[in-house]
Design an enzyme around this catalytic site. Structure first.
Site, PDB file in Angstrom:
ATOM      1  N   LYS A  12     -42.261  37.417 166.770  1.00 15.45           N
ATOM      2  CA  LYS A  12     -41.168  37.051 167.700  1.00 15.45           C
ATOM      3  C   LYS A  12     -40.173  36.180 166.953  1.00 15.45           C
ATOM      4  CE  LYS A  12     -41.070  37.619 172.111  1.00 15.45           C
ATOM      5  NZ  LYS A  12     -40.990  38.985 172.650  1.00 15.45           N
ATOM      6  N   THR A  57     -45.978  40.076 170.697  1.00 19.15           N
ATOM      7  CA  THR A  57     -44.974  39.063 170.331  1.00 19.15           C
ATOM      8  C   THR A  57     -44.716  38.144 171.519  1.00 19.15           C
ATOM      9  OG1 THR A  57     -43.036  40.385 170.927  1.00 19.15           O
ATOM     10  CG2 THR A  57     -43.893  40.649 168.692  1.00 19.15           C
ATOM     11  N   ASP A  58     -44.958  38.648 172.746  1.00 16.61           N
ATOM     12  CA  ASP A  58     -44.788  37.787 173.924  1.00 16.61           C
ATOM     13  C   ASP A  58     -45.818  36.654 173.911  1.00 16.61           C
ATOM     14  OD1 ASP A  58     -43.314  37.464 176.500  1.00 16.61           O
ATOM     15  OD2 ASP A  58     -45.365  37.522 177.265  1.00 16.61           O
ATOM     16  N   ARG A 176      -8.612  18.929 141.985  1.00 15.88           N
ATOM     17  CA  ARG A 176      -8.520  19.787 143.177  1.00 15.88           C
ATOM     18  C   ARG A 176      -9.493  19.284 144.226  1.00 15.88           C
ATOM     19  NH1 ARG A 176     -12.144  25.261 141.728  1.00 15.88           N
ATOM     20  NH2 ARG A 176     -14.021  24.075 141.261  1.00 15.88           N
ATOM     21  N   GLN A 219     -20.330  25.714 140.042  1.00 15.82           N
ATOM     22  CA  GLN A 219     -21.581  26.006 139.346  1.00 15.82           C
ATOM     23  C   GLN A 219     -22.136  24.736 138.690  1.00 15.82           C
ATOM     24  OE1 GLN A 219     -18.775  27.827 139.326  1.00 15.82           O
ATOM     25  NE2 GLN A 219     -19.169  30.003 139.013  1.00 15.82           N
ATOM     26  N   HIS A 247     -11.915  27.198 149.673  1.00 16.35           N
ATOM     27  CA  HIS A 247     -10.680  26.884 148.948  1.00 16.35           C
ATOM     28  C   HIS A 247      -9.659  26.150 149.816  1.00 16.35           C
ATOM     29  CE1 HIS A 247     -12.189  29.632 145.921  1.00 16.35           C
ATOM     30  NE2 HIS A 247     -12.286  30.582 146.822  1.00 16.35           N
TER      31      HIS A 247
HETATM   32  O1  LIG Z   1     -15.718  26.219 140.660  1.00 17.23           O
HETATM   33  C1  LIG Z   1     -15.241  27.365 140.595  1.00 17.23           C
HETATM   34  N1  LIG Z   1     -16.022  28.374 140.122  1.00 17.23           N
HETATM   35  C2  LIG Z   1     -15.572  29.647 140.017  1.00 17.23           C
HETATM   36  O2  LIG Z   1     -16.327  30.560 139.583  1.00 17.23           O
HETATM   37  C3  LIG Z   1     -14.237  29.899 140.410  1.00 17.23           C
HETATM   38  N2  LIG Z   1     -13.486  31.039 140.450  1.00 17.23           N
HETATM   39  C4  LIG Z   1     -12.289  30.686 140.960  1.00 17.23           C
HETATM   40  O3  LIG Z   1     -11.326  31.481 141.157  1.00 17.23           O
HETATM   41  N3  LIG Z   1     -12.232  29.346 141.229  1.00 17.23           N
HETATM   42  C5  LIG Z   1     -13.452  28.850 140.885  1.00 17.23           C
HETATM   43  N4  LIG Z   1     -13.974  27.600 140.968  1.00 17.23           N
END
Ligand SMILES: O=c1[nH]c(=O)c2[nH]c(=O)[nH]c2[nH]1
Length: 282
Positions: A12, A57-58, A176, A219, A247
């Protein structure tokens, strides 16, 4: 070529359980969505329509409510283990049970610094998640996690040095906005741990690294967060993170005779960068 049943499981999903825990007039409130999944000896049900080993599942749903009165008083990890042990111990046909619990985080109201005893506000998009797996041999694995955690910082984020081809228009930036709706899931080394304090420790560590890290990319920050958590918390085997890049694109103010000195942005929903990674030991 003979045909046979392959992998299968049933249970469930999304049993919506809420519970008041009363300490006199001071109340706690918990709300969790529980999903039960059983794997085991269910071949005859599929091939012959023989339901003799199929716990409905009940019944699974009712069990989630019935055991909550006595046992859902602490962490979702602990309640998941209670449910998993119940299903495995009562049903020899079950080889493995998986319980997923997603908790909606209600925040207690506060007035003039005073916590209200029984009123709460919705916790927004952030959810706490736990997954418990238990085998018939009683091997338990516990994962914990966070979903929907909105994070944003207004500086200490750059993205430069990437390859450029004829389709690249993205300008390099050393300052940014970094924004994400983070998901994290980590595996514990044992099923016998203080899940509450470990959860709070991981969450705080995640927030601290996000805010203090001099980010060269999403990353880079994802790895820094996972690395720090593994360094600080030996009870965690590995951690996976999902960090979509939400973004905020500088808006061109030049047509209006103004320079945009990194202050005015378009917040975009889609498309978005989707960055995932697992940080492991060894
Ligand atoms: O931190 C980022 N990783 C990316 O892989 C990526 N690709 C992107 O266009 N902007 C960013 N910024």
């Amino acid at each position: 070529m003979p045909i046979k049943l392959g992998a299968n499981a049933y249970g469930k999903n999304a049993v919506n359980l809420s519970r008041i825990i009363r300490h006199g007039s001071h109340h706690e409130f918990r709300q969790v969505s529980v999903s039960v999944q059983l794997t085991g000896d269910f071949d005859a049900a599929h091939t012959l329509g023989d339901n003799s080993l199929i716990l409905p599942t009940d019944t699974q749903k009712n069990t989630v409510y019935a055991l909550a009165k006595e046992h859902f008083t602490g962490t979702i990890e602990a309640y998941g283990l209670v449910l998993a042990r119940h299903f495995v111990s009562r049903n020899p046909q079950v080889r493995k049970v998986r319980i997923e619990l997603v908790e909606h985080l209600w925040q207690r109201m506060e007035f003039d610094g005073q916590a209200h005893p029984h009123s709460f506000t919705g916790g927004g998009s952030e959810k706490r998640r736990a997954v418990v797996a238990l085998t018939a041999e009683c091997t338990a694995t516990v994962w914990a996690g966070i979903k929907g955690l909105m994070l944003l910082k207004t500086t200490d984020s750059a993205f430069v040095g990437y390859p450029k081809d004829e389709y690249t228009v993205l300008p390099e930036t050393t300052d940014r906005i970094l924004a994400t709706k983070c998901e994290a899931e980590w595996e514990y080394t044992s099923a016998d741990l203080d899940f509450e304090s470990l959860y709070q420790k991981v969450r705080t560590s995640l927030l601290r690294t996000f805010s203090e890290h001099k980010s060269l990319s999403v990353q880079h920050t994802l790895y820094a967060i996972g690395k720090k958590i593994l360094e600080e918390t030996e009870e965690i085997k590995e951690i996976s993170l999902v960090m979509p890049n939400k973004h905020h694109i500088p808006f061109n103010l030049e047509p209006f005779g103004q320079a945009n000195t990194n202050e005015v942005f378009v917040a975009t929903d889609a498309p978005f960068g989707y960055i995932t990674g697992t940080v492991v030991r060894g």
